[in-house]
Design an enzyme around this catalytic site. Sequence first.
Site, mmCIF file in Angstrom:
data_model
loop_
_atom_site.group_PDB
_atom_site.id
_atom_site.type_symbol
_atom_site.label_atom_id
_atom_site.label_comp_id
_atom_site.label_asym_id
_atom_site.label_seq_id
_atom_site.Cartn_x
_atom_site.Cartn_y
_atom_site.Cartn_z
ATOM 1 N N LEU A 1 48.081 -2.573 -80.104
ATOM 2 C CA LEU A 1 48.164 -1.294 -80.822
ATOM 3 C C LEU A 1 49.613 -0.966 -81.167
ATOM 4 O O LEU A 1 50.532 -1.520 -80.568
ATOM 5 C CB LEU A 1 47.568 -0.204 -79.929
ATOM 6 C CG LEU A 1 46.086 -0.446 -79.606
ATOM 7 C CD1 LEU A 1 45.650 0.343 -78.379
ATOM 8 C CD2 LEU A 1 45.225 -0.096 -80.810
ATOM 9 N N PRO A 2 49.820 -0.029 -82.119
ATOM 10 C CA PRO A 2 51.196 0.222 -82.562
ATOM 11 C C PRO A 2 52.134 0.753 -81.465
ATOM 12 O O PRO A 2 53.224 0.219 -81.294
ATOM 13 C CB PRO A 2 51.028 1.273 -83.677
ATOM 14 C CG PRO A 2 49.620 1.135 -84.147
ATOM 15 C CD PRO A 2 48.823 0.690 -82.948
ATOM 16 N N LYS B 1 60.896 2.051 -83.368
ATOM 17 C CA LYS B 1 60.186 2.447 -82.141
ATOM 18 C C LYS B 1 60.722 1.658 -80.939
ATOM 19 O O LYS B 1 61.023 2.220 -79.890
ATOM 20 C CB LYS B 1 58.687 2.166 -82.315
ATOM 21 C CG LYS B 1 57.867 2.441 -81.065
ATOM 22 C CD LYS B 1 56.535 1.701 -81.079
ATOM 23 C CE LYS B 1 56.708 0.240 -80.745
ATOM 24 N NZ LYS B 1 55.468 -0.474 -80.462
ATOM 25 N N THR C 1 53.709 -3.260 -77.719
ATOM 26 C CA THR C 1 55.046 -2.985 -77.165
ATOM 27 C C THR C 1 55.145 -1.483 -76.920
ATOM 28 O O THR C 1 55.104 -0.696 -77.874
ATOM 29 C CB THR C 1 56.142 -3.419 -78.153
ATOM 30 O OG1 THR C 1 55.976 -4.796 -78.442
ATOM 31 C CG2 THR C 1 57.524 -3.178 -77.567
ATOM 32 N N LYS D 1 60.506 -7.216 -72.808
ATOM 33 C CA LYS D 1 60.300 -7.077 -74.256
ATOM 34 C C LYS D 1 61.317 -6.123 -74.894
ATOM 35 O O LYS D 1 61.904 -6.436 -75.934
ATOM 36 C CB LYS D 1 58.864 -6.585 -74.504
ATOM 37 C CG LYS D 1 58.531 -6.243 -75.935
ATOM 38 C CD LYS D 1 58.536 -7.450 -76.845
ATOM 39 C CE LYS D 1 58.307 -7.026 -78.292
ATOM 40 N NZ LYS D 1 58.471 -8.121 -79.226
HETATM 41 P P1 NAD Z 1 50.006 -3.015 -86.977
HETATM 42 O O1 NAD Z 1 50.310 -1.593 -87.273
HETATM 43 O O2 NAD Z 1 49.947 -4.014 -88.086
HETATM 44 O O3 NAD Z 1 48.598 -3.111 -86.177
HETATM 45 C C1 NAD Z 1 48.142 -2.164 -85.278
HETATM 46 C C2 NAD Z 1 46.638 -2.020 -85.480
HETATM 47 O O4 NAD Z 1 46.125 -1.087 -84.519
HETATM 48 C C3 NAD Z 1 46.275 -1.479 -86.864
HETATM 49 O O5 NAD Z 1 45.311 -2.330 -87.466
HETATM 50 C C4 NAD Z 1 45.708 -0.096 -86.570
HETATM 51 O O6 NAD Z 1 44.703 0.300 -87.486
HETATM 52 C C5 NAD Z 1 45.144 -0.298 -85.180
HETATM 53 N N1 NAD Z 1 44.959 0.942 -84.431
HETATM 54 C C6 NAD Z 1 45.776 2.014 -84.357
HETATM 55 N N2 NAD Z 1 45.238 2.954 -83.551
HETATM 56 C C7 NAD Z 1 44.043 2.468 -83.117
HETATM 57 C C8 NAD Z 1 43.024 2.983 -82.277
HETATM 58 N N3 NAD Z 1 43.129 4.188 -81.728
HETATM 59 N N4 NAD Z 1 41.937 2.214 -82.069
HETATM 60 C C9 NAD Z 1 41.824 0.988 -82.643
HETATM 61 N N5 NAD Z 1 42.756 0.450 -83.448
HETATM 62 C C10 NAD Z 1 43.856 1.188 -83.688
HETATM 63 O O7 NAD Z 1 51.068 -3.459 -85.882
HETATM 64 P P2 NAD Z 1 51.432 -4.967 -85.459
HETATM 65 O O8 NAD Z 1 52.571 -5.432 -86.283
HETATM 66 O O9 NAD Z 1 50.191 -5.777 -85.359
HETATM 67 O O10 NAD Z 1 52.029 -4.682 -83.999
HETATM 68 C C11 NAD Z 1 51.191 -4.366 -82.897
HETATM 69 C C12 NAD Z 1 52.062 -4.247 -81.657
HETATM 70 O O11 NAD Z 1 52.745 -5.482 -81.441
HETATM 71 C C13 NAD Z 1 53.153 -3.171 -81.761
HETATM 72 O O12 NAD Z 1 53.292 -2.533 -80.520
HETATM 73 C C14 NAD Z 1 54.393 -3.966 -82.132
HETATM 74 O O13 NAD Z 1 55.570 -3.314 -81.691
HETATM 75 C C15 NAD Z 1 54.139 -5.271 -81.421
HETATM 76 N N6 NAD Z 1 54.766 -6.451 -82.019
HETATM 77 C C16 NAD Z 1 54.741 -6.649 -83.375
HETATM 78 C C17 NAD Z 1 55.346 -7.793 -83.902
HETATM 79 C C18 NAD Z 1 55.353 -8.081 -85.403
HETATM 80 O O14 NAD Z 1 56.094 -8.984 -85.825
HETATM 81 N N7 NAD Z 1 54.547 -7.373 -86.200
HETATM 82 C C19 NAD Z 1 55.951 -8.727 -83.052
HETATM 83 C C20 NAD Z 1 55.914 -8.513 -81.675
HETATM 84 C C21 NAD Z 1 55.307 -7.374 -81.175
#
Ligand code: NAD
Length: 299
Positions: free
Chosen positions: A68-69, A249, A99, A174
Site C-alpha cells: 500500500l502507499p 513520503k 514503506t 528501508k
Molecule cells: P502505487 O500507488 O502504485 O500502489 C498502491 C496501490 O494500493 C494502488 O493500486 C492503490 O489503489 C492501492 N490502495 C490504496 N489504498 C488501498 C486500500 N485501502 N485498500 C486496497 N488497496 C489500496 O504505489 P507503489 O509504487 O506500488 O508503491 C507501494 C509501496 O511500495 C509504497 O509504500 C512505496 O513507497 C513502496 N515502494 C515503491 C517502489 C516503486 O518503485 N514504486 C519501490 C520500493 C518501494
Amino acid sequence: MKIGFIGLGNMGAPMALNLIKAGNELVVFDVVQKNIDSVVEQSKNKAVSAKSVKELAQSKLDLILTMLPAAQHVRSVYLGADGLLENVSPSTLLVDSSTIDPQTARDVCALAKAKGNDMLDAPVSGGTGGAQAGTLTFMVGGEETVFNAYKSFFQQMGKNIFYCGGTGNGQVAKVSNNMLLGISMIATAEAMALGVELGMDPKILASIINTSSGRCWSSDTYNPYPGVLENAPASRGYSGGFGTDLMLKDLGLAVEAAKSIKQPVMLGGLAAQIYQTFSKLGSGHGHLDFSAVIQMFKK
Ligand code: NAD
C-alpha cells in the site's frame, strides 16, 4: 500456498503476477477496480478477485501480503472495522511490504500478535523493474523463526532477502536506504544537467560517470536524463516508476525517525525540500517518477 494480495499498484501488480507464476493461488484486492481487472487479465484469470478487504480476509488464506502507499492506508486496511485483523484467521501470516514508519509497523504488528497472528514488516527495494523481474531486495523485520519458515516465499519475488532483526527493523533499513537514494538522485540530476549545459553529450557523460568515481544506482541503472537508458522512466516521460510524492513520503519518514532520536540528517532534510518544491511546481509533478526532479536543473 493460498495468498491474499492487497494493493495492486506499480509494485504490487508485478509482485502478484510473480507469485502466480511460482504456482500459488491468489485472491486479490485493490480500491481501484481497473487495477484488479488488469491483474486478473494478465494472470489469465488465475487470480481471483475479492470485493473487499473483509471478503479477502475471510478466504481461508495461508498468507496475506499488503503493498500500500503509506502508513494511513496500512492502518485502515489492518485496523479498520472491516479490516484484516477483525476478519482474518489467526493461522494466516500477515506481511506488509509497504514503506511506512518503523513505529506504525511496530504498532500494527503488536496488535496482530495480540489477535494471534504472526506478522512481518518486509519493505522492498529495486523499483518496478525489480518487481517485474522478481529481483527485489526484501528487508524483513519480525520473529526470526517466522522469517526462516517463509524465506522461500520472498524468493519468489526477490533475489536478496535480508533478516533485519525485530519488528520494524525492515522499515528502519528501508528508510535509511531510501534517504540515500533520494539524495543520490538529486546529486546525479545536478551533475548530468551541469555536464550537458556545459556541452557534454548526456550518454557519453553517463558512460564516464558509470565507470568513474561518481558511479551510483541513480546514474547507472536509473539515469534521470532522457534517452540515456532506454528502460529508465526518464525515457518514457517519467511514467510508471517510483512517484515523486512517494519519495517525498520516504524522506519524511527518515527525517521524522531521525528527529525522534535527535540524529542529524542534513542532506536528507534538504532533499525532502527539493522534492517538495518540485512536486508543488507543476500539476501532476507528484505522480511523475522521482528522477523527474532533474527538471529543476534543466532548461
Ligand atoms: P502505487 O500507488 O502504485 O500502489 C498502491 C496501490 O494500493 C494502488 O493500486 C492503490 O489503489 C492501492 N490502495 C490504496 N489504498 C488501498 C486500500 N485501502 N485498500 C486496497 N488497496 C489500496 O504505489 P507503489 O509504487 O506500488 O508503491 C507501494 C509501496 O511500495 C509504497 O509504500 C512505496 O513507497 C513502496 N515502494 C515503491 C517502489 C516503486 O518503485 N514504486 C519501490 C520500493 C518501494
